[in-house]
Design a protein around this motif. Structure first.
Motif, mmCIF file in Angstrom:
data_model
loop_
_atom_site.group_PDB
_atom_site.id
_atom_site.type_symbol
_atom_site.label_atom_id
_atom_site.label_comp_id
_atom_site.label_asym_id
_atom_site.label_seq_id
_atom_site.Cartn_x
_atom_site.Cartn_y
_atom_site.Cartn_z
ATOM 1 N N ILE A 155 3.756 -42.016 15.827
ATOM 2 C CA ILE A 155 4.400 -40.991 14.994
ATOM 3 C C ILE A 155 3.345 -40.234 14.183
ATOM 4 O O ILE A 155 3.316 -38.998 14.156
ATOM 5 C CB ILE A 155 5.459 -41.622 14.074
ATOM 6 C CG1 ILE A 155 6.603 -42.198 14.917
ATOM 7 C CG2 ILE A 155 5.988 -40.581 13.092
ATOM 8 C CD1 ILE A 155 7.670 -42.898 14.091
ATOM 9 N N ALA A 156 2.457 -40.976 13.541
ATOM 10 C CA ALA A 156 1.394 -40.328 12.761
ATOM 11 C C ALA A 156 0.381 -39.652 13.671
ATOM 12 O O ALA A 156 -0.127 -38.569 13.352
ATOM 13 C CB ALA A 156 0.709 -41.352 11.869
ATOM 14 N N HIS A 213 0.271 -31.351 10.328
ATOM 15 C CA HIS A 213 -0.832 -31.583 9.399
ATOM 16 C C HIS A 213 -0.867 -30.462 8.360
ATOM 17 O O HIS A 213 -0.724 -29.290 8.701
ATOM 18 C CB HIS A 213 -2.168 -31.599 10.142
ATOM 19 C CG HIS A 213 -2.339 -32.758 11.062
ATOM 20 N ND1 HIS A 213 -2.217 -32.647 12.428
ATOM 21 C CD2 HIS A 213 -2.618 -34.066 10.825
ATOM 22 C CE1 HIS A 213 -2.421 -33.806 12.989
ATOM 23 N NE2 HIS A 213 -2.667 -34.704 12.040
ATOM 24 N N ASP A 268 1.837 -36.302 14.881
ATOM 25 C CA ASP A 268 2.468 -35.470 13.864
ATOM 26 C C ASP A 268 1.805 -34.096 13.902
ATOM 27 O O ASP A 268 0.622 -33.958 13.559
ATOM 28 C CB ASP A 268 2.299 -36.106 12.484
ATOM 29 C CG ASP A 268 2.925 -35.277 11.379
ATOM 30 O OD1 ASP A 268 3.645 -34.311 11.700
ATOM 31 O OD2 ASP A 268 2.688 -35.585 10.193
ATOM 32 N N ALA A 317 -3.328 -44.508 14.044
ATOM 33 C CA ALA A 317 -2.944 -43.186 14.542
ATOM 34 C C ALA A 317 -3.937 -42.698 15.585
ATOM 35 O O ALA A 317 -3.547 -42.164 16.634
ATOM 36 C CB ALA A 317 -2.857 -42.195 13.381
#
Length: 338
Positions: free
Chosen positions: A226-227, A233, A230, A248
């Motif tokens: 998920i991170a 940002h 993502d 991540a």
């Protein structure tokens, strides 16, 4: 003039622009890999200079103006050379568009493709500026890499169209069952893998898994997908070196590895089908580039991301994309004549 072989106006210029474009792509990857993406923190100048500050007085003034990014002349030169070469490429594409417009009424003279290339190179210029002004924002860095690969590939396809004659990769006539769907799916997979490669390098995740063939001595290490993926940002921070934590970055790296396996399987399947329909030349070219690209990818991990290997891996990605695009182009052309 159009020759007896069907060569159309602009062919030599397109061929030169294609070679020029791949040089720009290689220099761009070198600039990124030596952390010179912010070698000049402003755009289009470099610390307010056409090239870079040279004298002690100029350097001191530049450091006062940009205290967070002090002058490093070893990083300013690749950034500025890349900018100027990219500008020259834009000029070449502009001339190609003008030539295409002039001869647009000739039979089979490409016109939309040069216009698309002109749009792409303008967009690339914007991405180049945003890469600097947004301080290596991963979304823009990845988009800039994709745009560079796309520009090179489109120039190569334009060269093939302007050449007119067969590519010379086909050894014998093909049956009617052309694997066009498989080729299109393979192209989509390769584009996805190029995105993953760009996302990996823009988030500094290339060495998140330093071992082969496990990752951090595990088959499935802790990873935060998920991170890692993502796409929101925040704009503002300096992303040089990356901001993501280890899980991540591990997720990004693992996704790129999985993507490499899927890409390899799809390309091998396509190679097998090309051999079956007697397109041995295209199959051999794709196999050669695929083997080289996989070898370079493994070498990046095993040897700890050496600069030469990493740059060649970027080059291999561009060549793989262009080769799969050539397969699609050739199959489409053959389908019109069967």
């Amino acid at each position: 003039m159009v020759s007896s072989y069907g060569v159309k106006p602009g062919f030599k210029l397109a061929a030169f622009a294609t070679l020029f474009a791949i040089s720009v792509v290689v220099l761009g990857s070198f600039t990124r890999l030596v952390d010179a993406g912010l070698g000049c923190p402003d755009w289009p100048t470099c610390y307010g200079h056409i090239w870079a500050p040279q004298t002690d007085e100029q350097i001191n003034r530049a450091n006062e103006a940009f205290p967070e990014i002090p002058v490093d002349l070893e990083k300013t030169w690749p950034e500025m050379v890349h900018r100027y070469l990219a500008s020259l490429l834009g000029l070449l594409i502009l001339i190609l568009a003008a030539v295409s417009f002039r001869y647009r009424h000739r039979p089979e003279q490409p016109f939309k493709l040069p216009l698309l290339l002109l749009f792409m190179v303008i967009l690339q210029g914007a991405f180049g500026a945003w890469t600097v002004t947004l301080k290596l924002w991963p979304q823009v860095v990845t988009a800039h890499l994709l745009g560079g690969f796309a520009t090179f590939t489109l120039l190569w396809l334009l060269t093939l169209r302007l050449r007119g004659a067969p590519t010379g990769l086909r050894f014998s006539s093909a049956p009617r069952q052309l694997p066009r769907v498989l080729a299109a799916l393979t192209l989509a997979v390769v584009i996805g893998q190029v995105f993953l490669g760009g996302w990996t390098t823009s988030n500094y995740a290339a060495l998140a898994c330093p071992d082969l063939f496990t990752c951090q001595t595990q088959w499935w290490p802790e990873a935060d997908y998920i991170a890692g993926f993502d796409l929101a940002h925040p704009i503002g921070p300096n992303y040089l070196g990356g901001h993501l934590d280890v899980p991540a970055r591990t997720a990004i790296h693992m996704a790129h590895r999985i993507g490499a396996i899927i890409t390899t399987v799809m390309c091998l399947w396509l190679i097998w089908r090309l051999v079956a329909i007697r397109f041995a030349g295209l199959a051999s070219a794709l196999l050669l580039i695929l083997v080289a690209q996989v070898t370079l990818g493994l070498s990046n991990i095993y040897f700890g991301l050496p600069l030469t290997v990493a740059v060649l891996h970027n080059l291999g990605g561009a060549l793989l994309l262009a080769t799969v695009a050539t397969v699609n182009f050739t199959l489409y052309r053959e389908a019109k004549h069967v």
